[in-house]
Motif scaffolding. Sequence first.
Motif, PDB file in Angstrom:
ATOM      1  N   SER A  35       0.818  -1.208   0.000  1.00 46.90           N
ATOM      2  CA  SER A  35       0.000   0.000   0.000  1.00 46.90           C
ATOM      3  C   SER A  35       0.854   1.261   0.000  1.00 46.90           C
ATOM      4  O   SER A  35       0.496   2.266  -0.613  1.00 46.90           O
ATOM      5  CB  SER A  35      -0.916   0.012   1.233  1.00 46.90           C
ATOM      6  N   ALA A 113      -7.729   8.265  -1.486  1.00 46.99           N
ATOM      7  CA  ALA A 113      -7.328   7.088  -2.260  1.00 46.99           C
ATOM      8  C   ALA A 113      -7.641   7.293  -3.736  1.00 46.99           C
ATOM      9  O   ALA A 113      -6.846   6.934  -4.611  1.00 46.99           O
ATOM     10  CB  ALA A 113      -8.032   5.841  -1.732  1.00 46.99           C
ATOM     11  N   TRP A 313      -5.060   0.137  -3.705  1.00 52.58           N
ATOM     12  CA  TRP A 313      -5.827   1.277  -3.211  1.00 52.58           C
ATOM     13  C   TRP A 313      -7.253   1.295  -3.745  1.00 52.58           C
ATOM     14  O   TRP A 313      -8.158   1.801  -3.087  1.00 52.58           O
ATOM     15  CB  TRP A 313      -5.099   2.582  -3.532  1.00 52.58           C
TER      16      TRP A 313
END
Length: 488
Positions: A35, A113, A313
């Motif tokens: 991530s 995001a 994401w």
Amino acid sequence: MTEAHAGGGAQSADGASPAPAKLSLTTMTAMVVGSMVGAGVFSLPNRFAQATGVIGSLIAWTIAGLGMLMLAFVFQTLAVRRPQLDAGMYAYAKAGFGEYLGFFSAFGYWASACVGNVTYWVLIMSTVGAVAPALGNGETLLAAALSSIGLWGFFFLIRRGVREATAINRIVTVAKLVPILVFIVLALFCLRPGVFAENLFGADYAGSLFHQVRSTMLVTVFVFIGVEGASVYSRHAKRREDIGRATILGFLSVLAVFASVTIVSYGILPMREIATLRQPSMGQVLQAAVGPWGNVFVSVGLIVSVLGAYLAWSLMAAEVLFVAAKDDDMPRFLRRSSAADVPVPALLMTTCLSQLVLVITLFSNDAFDFTLDLTSALSLIPYLLAAGYALKIALYRGPGATRREGTTRELVTAALATAYTAFLLYAAGLKFVLVSFIVYAPATVLFVMARREQGRILFTSRELVIFAVSVVGAVVGILAIAAGWIEL
């Protein structure tokens, strides 16, 4: 969601409840690393050289490292203290400060995001633009069109089933680290002590040391976004304690990599030259060290890394909307999932917002820097609320406590994390705070929809005050853009 988007009573289209999938410590650690390691690391040499030299970078990484480590400890503590709370930051904000701020946290995290996903596509197009000038720095009409194809291509890939997407994510998590580690090793071998010494205190354009450090803060936030990756999927963990362990292990690994990439670059080229390199600047730095093949090598690694981060994401963003809808803090249509256990409406909203931001980049002065900084700014309120909740339960043993709380360690950790995130808001500056309000205020429509579905009063008096502040901030932000006070 890296193993599966399941559990928690999710209902498929045919009414069946998918079996929950459980994540191991190794998988969750890889999820944290995957991530965080995305577009940001490849832009670090240029972004840091625009602001500071070696000394300022070391100070900035120390502050960012300690601050984010405190946040990592906060997520570790909350995972243990409040095991009943799922979906990480959104759940913590709601438990600590009420439903409306919890909604803001969920929406802000989701929006950051989505904007971050646009950053990935801009950087891919800028990378290819080095050999295809029509793509420019990722902000041309052709670049936006190709990025749009990529956006919707991933939408249909994930829509087929999360397990297929997960297999890809595991592969790219390993593949993305190879070019970065090779860059660090080669840059160390090619390091020129004289150039490194010249870059120690920064160039004359950098300003005071405090200004230099402050100017790097949004960059460090961007590259560390994802440190909470394990807590977002807390309901999928095989063992609750693995959430905190995965967070700390993933964070420390990534911090070492990010700081190394930044510092070794100062030994290859003068700071002023690094500051003018096109993105991805890591490739340009390696080219200066070993020749053109270095840029090609990094560029290929970047594309693999960024596509993997985009996948991770997209999954995490959809998970936040999905869980918020299950908790009745988002409209009910967002809690629907397909027979393949994919939250299609949430995934569709994620893709649509990314598409909208991609169009906006056509009108920005620097598409990559704008989306990077906006991603960081949108994530600050969710981080601040999570840290504030940890501070709240460290000071007060409230309902739901599972063990003795309020230890000195937890109190200090939460206080430092709260102070750090508050400093980040200051470092972001008024520009990005106002732009964030422009994003946050209209989102209240979703909150109102959820309240109406439940037949509840739309706002309490406290929530109405918060709403009024967000609207005023949004109006001021729009006027500032219209008047040219704020440039995108």
